[in-house]
Design a protein around this motif. Structure first.
Motif, PDB file in Angstrom:
ATOM      1  N   LEU A  23       0.876  -1.161   0.048  1.00  0.00           N
ATOM      2  CA  LEU A  23      -0.099   0.163  -0.157  1.00  0.00           C
ATOM      3  C   LEU A  23       0.791   1.306   0.073  1.00  0.00           C
ATOM      4  N   GLU A  24       0.638   2.127  -1.010  1.00  0.00           N
ATOM      5  CA  GLU A  24       1.249   3.305  -0.888  1.00  0.00           C
ATOM      6  C   GLU A  24       0.581   4.576  -0.952  1.00  0.00           C
ATOM      7  N   LEU A  25       0.783   5.508  -0.458  1.00  0.00           N
ATOM      8  CA  LEU A  25       0.138   6.715  -0.596  1.00  0.00           C
ATOM      9  C   LEU A  25       0.895   7.973  -0.994  1.00  0.00           C
ATOM     10  N   LYS A  26       0.640   8.693  -1.934  1.00  0.00           N
ATOM     11  CA  LYS A  26       1.152   9.821  -2.221  1.00  0.00           C
ATOM     12  C   LYS A  26       0.261  11.002  -2.342  1.00  0.00           C
ATOM     13  N   VAL A  27       0.540  12.073  -1.700  1.00  0.00           N
ATOM     14  CA  VAL A  27      -0.287  13.182  -1.516  1.00  0.00           C
ATOM     15  C   VAL A  27       0.499  14.579  -2.215  1.00  0.00           C
ATOM     16  N   SER A  28      -0.343  15.231  -2.972  1.00  0.00           N
ATOM     17  CA  SER A  28      -0.063  16.534  -3.698  1.00  0.00           C
ATOM     18  C   SER A  28      -0.811  17.484  -3.053  1.00  0.00           C
ATOM     19  N   ASP A  29      -0.744  18.771  -3.676  1.00  0.00           N
ATOM     20  CA  ASP A  29      -1.622  19.890  -3.251  1.00  0.00           C
ATOM     21  C   ASP A  29      -3.037  19.735  -3.596  1.00  0.00           C
ATOM     22  N   ASN A  30      -3.466  18.957  -4.649  1.00  0.00           N
ATOM     23  CA  ASN A  30      -4.797  18.859  -4.927  1.00  0.00           C
ATOM     24  C   ASN A  30      -5.332  17.194  -5.091  1.00  0.00           C
ATOM     25  N   GLU A  31      -4.567  16.450  -4.775  1.00  0.00           N
ATOM     26  CA  GLU A  31      -4.986  14.866  -4.757  1.00  0.00           C
ATOM     27  C   GLU A  31      -4.273  14.101  -3.913  1.00  0.00           C
ATOM     28  N   ALA A  46     -13.779   7.010  -5.943  1.00  0.00           N
ATOM     29  CA  ALA A  46     -12.555   7.520  -6.345  1.00  0.00           C
ATOM     30  C   ALA A  46     -12.798   8.564  -7.529  1.00  0.00           C
ATOM     31  N   ASP A  47     -12.145   9.501  -7.704  1.00  0.00           N
ATOM     32  CA  ASP A  47     -12.124  10.282  -8.847  1.00  0.00           C
ATOM     33  C   ASP A  47     -11.549   9.910 -10.074  1.00  0.00           C
ATOM     34  N   GLU A  48     -10.551   8.743  -9.609  1.00  0.00           N
ATOM     35  CA  GLU A  48      -9.587   8.201 -10.964  1.00  0.00           C
ATOM     36  C   GLU A  48      -9.474   6.811 -10.347  1.00  0.00           C
ATOM     37  N   VAL A  49      -9.539   5.719 -11.338  1.00  0.00           N
ATOM     38  CA  VAL A  49      -9.118   4.433 -11.058  1.00  0.00           C
ATOM     39  C   VAL A  49      -8.299   3.871 -12.065  1.00  0.00           C
ATOM     40  N   ASN A  50      -6.955   3.533 -11.824  1.00  0.00           N
ATOM     41  CA  ASN A  50      -6.123   2.943 -13.050  1.00  0.00           C
ATOM     42  C   ASN A  50      -5.414   1.812 -12.416  1.00  0.00           C
ATOM     43  N   PHE A  51      -5.517   0.915 -13.208  1.00  0.00           N
ATOM     44  CA  PHE A  51      -4.943  -0.430 -13.081  1.00  0.00           C
ATOM     45  C   PHE A  51      -3.525  -0.285 -13.907  1.00  0.00           C
ATOM     46  N   SER A  52      -2.602  -0.986 -13.059  1.00  0.00           N
ATOM     47  CA  SER A  52      -1.333  -1.426 -14.047  1.00  0.00           C
ATOM     48  C   SER A  52      -0.773  -2.680 -13.624  1.00  0.00           C
ATOM     49  N   ASN A  53       0.539  -3.030 -13.970  1.00  0.00           N
ATOM     50  CA  ASN A  53       1.237  -4.225 -13.905  1.00  0.00           C
ATOM     51  C   ASN A  53       0.253  -5.426 -14.090  1.00  0.00           C
ATOM     52  N   GLU A  54      -0.369  -5.506 -15.145  1.00  0.00           N
ATOM     53  CA  GLU A  54      -1.347  -6.655 -15.567  1.00  0.00           C
ATOM     54  C   GLU A  54      -2.450  -6.694 -14.655  1.00  0.00           C
ATOM     55  N   GLY A  55      -2.728  -5.769 -13.950  1.00  0.00           N
ATOM     56  CA  GLY A  55      -3.977  -6.013 -12.810  1.00  0.00           C
ATOM     57  C   GLY A  55      -3.341  -6.154 -11.268  1.00  0.00           C
ATOM     58  N   LYS A  56      -2.297  -6.233 -11.316  1.00  0.00           N
ATOM     59  CA  LYS A  56      -1.872  -6.715  -9.750  1.00  0.00           C
ATOM     60  C   LYS A  56      -1.604  -5.152  -9.162  1.00  0.00           C
ATOM     61  N   ALA A  57      -1.882  -4.020  -9.763  1.00  0.00           N
ATOM     62  CA  ALA A  57      -1.787  -3.053  -8.933  1.00  0.00           C
ATOM     63  C   ALA A  57      -3.047  -2.143  -9.509  1.00  0.00           C
ATOM     64  N   ILE A  58      -3.490  -1.191  -8.350  1.00  0.00           N
ATOM     65  CA  ILE A  58      -4.492  -0.390  -8.809  1.00  0.00           C
ATOM     66  C   ILE A  58      -4.337   0.985  -7.814  1.00  0.00           C
ATOM     67  N   THR A  59      -4.497   2.182  -8.869  1.00  0.00           N
ATOM     68  CA  THR A  59      -4.280   3.377  -8.013  1.00  0.00           C
ATOM     69  C   THR A  59      -5.648   3.881  -8.063  1.00  0.00           C
ATOM     70  N   LEU A  60      -5.967   4.528  -6.817  1.00  0.00           N
ATOM     71  CA  LEU A  60      -7.239   5.070  -6.574  1.00  0.00           C
ATOM     72  C   LEU A  60      -6.778   6.605  -6.172  1.00  0.00           C
ATOM     73  N   THR A  61      -7.338   7.492  -7.000  1.00  0.00           N
ATOM     74  CA  THR A  61      -7.190   8.985  -6.729  1.00  0.00           C
ATOM     75  C   THR A  61      -8.253   9.675  -6.183  1.00  0.00           C
ATOM     76  N   PHE A  62      -7.981  10.618  -5.350  1.00  0.00           N
ATOM     77  CA  PHE A  62      -9.229  11.302  -4.644  1.00  0.00           C
ATOM     78  C   PHE A  62      -8.743  12.852  -4.967  1.00  0.00           C
ATOM     79  N   TYR A  63      -9.736  13.741  -5.416  1.00  0.00           N
ATOM     80  CA  TYR A  63      -9.325  14.959  -5.632  1.00  0.00           C
ATOM     81  C   TYR A  63      -9.644  15.812  -4.158  1.00  0.00           C
ATOM     82  N   ILE A  64      -8.747  16.658  -3.723  1.00  0.00           N
ATOM     83  CA  ILE A  64      -8.907  17.333  -2.503  1.00  0.00           C
ATOM     84  C   ILE A  64      -8.941  18.791  -2.948  1.00  0.00           C
TER      85      ILE A  64
END
Length: 133
Positions: A66-74, A115-133
């Motif tokens: 599980l990884e969390l990345k935070v920027s100014d708007n997401e 989520a505002d964005e849902v992106n799969f990667s690595n053949e479906g082994k990874a999902i990134t859920l992005t929420f706008y703030i």
């Protein structure tokens, strides 16, 4: 972009609570509001649950990352399992009449609505859920 926060969770279903406390810590650190908090909690724990059950097949020797990345708007959570991946483009629509009574298949549908964005990667082994703030 701040440095990402990372967590490794052994694939035991009771470890979903570790993801919950990870989200609670992120909420305290970055002070996101109640609406987004509820969406994050449901979507991320559902994804961790899927990674444990479907991705890693409940194999306690495999981990969920599980990884969390935070920027100014997401806020973006990436959940990755150590399984074989899956065909995320070929998922049946859980709202279709033939699937309404099936018990599974709603998790990703739910994530896409929370989520505002849902992106799969690595053949479906990874999902990134992005929420706008």
């Amino acid at each position: 972009m701040n440095k990402p926060f990372k967590l490794k969770i052994p694939s035991l279903i009771e470890n979903v609570r570790i993801a919950e406390s990870f989200i609670d810590q992120a909420r305290e650190e970055f002070n996101f509001n109640d609406d987004i908090y509820g969406n994050i909690m449901i979507a991320v724990t559902e994804s961790v649950n899927n990674a444990i059950i479907h991705g890693n097949k409940n194999d306690k020797d495999k981990n969920v990352h599980l990884e969390l990345k935070v920027s100014d708007n997401e806020i973006a959570f990436t959940i990755e399992d150590e399984g074989k991946g899956f065909d995320y483009e070929g998922l049946p629509d859980p709202t279709a009449p033939e699937n309404i009574d099936k018990p599974g298949g709603r998790g990703i549908f739910l994530m896409k609505h929370l989520a505002d964005e849902v992106n799969f990667s690595n053949e479906g082994k990874a999902i990134t859920l992005t929420f706008y703030i």
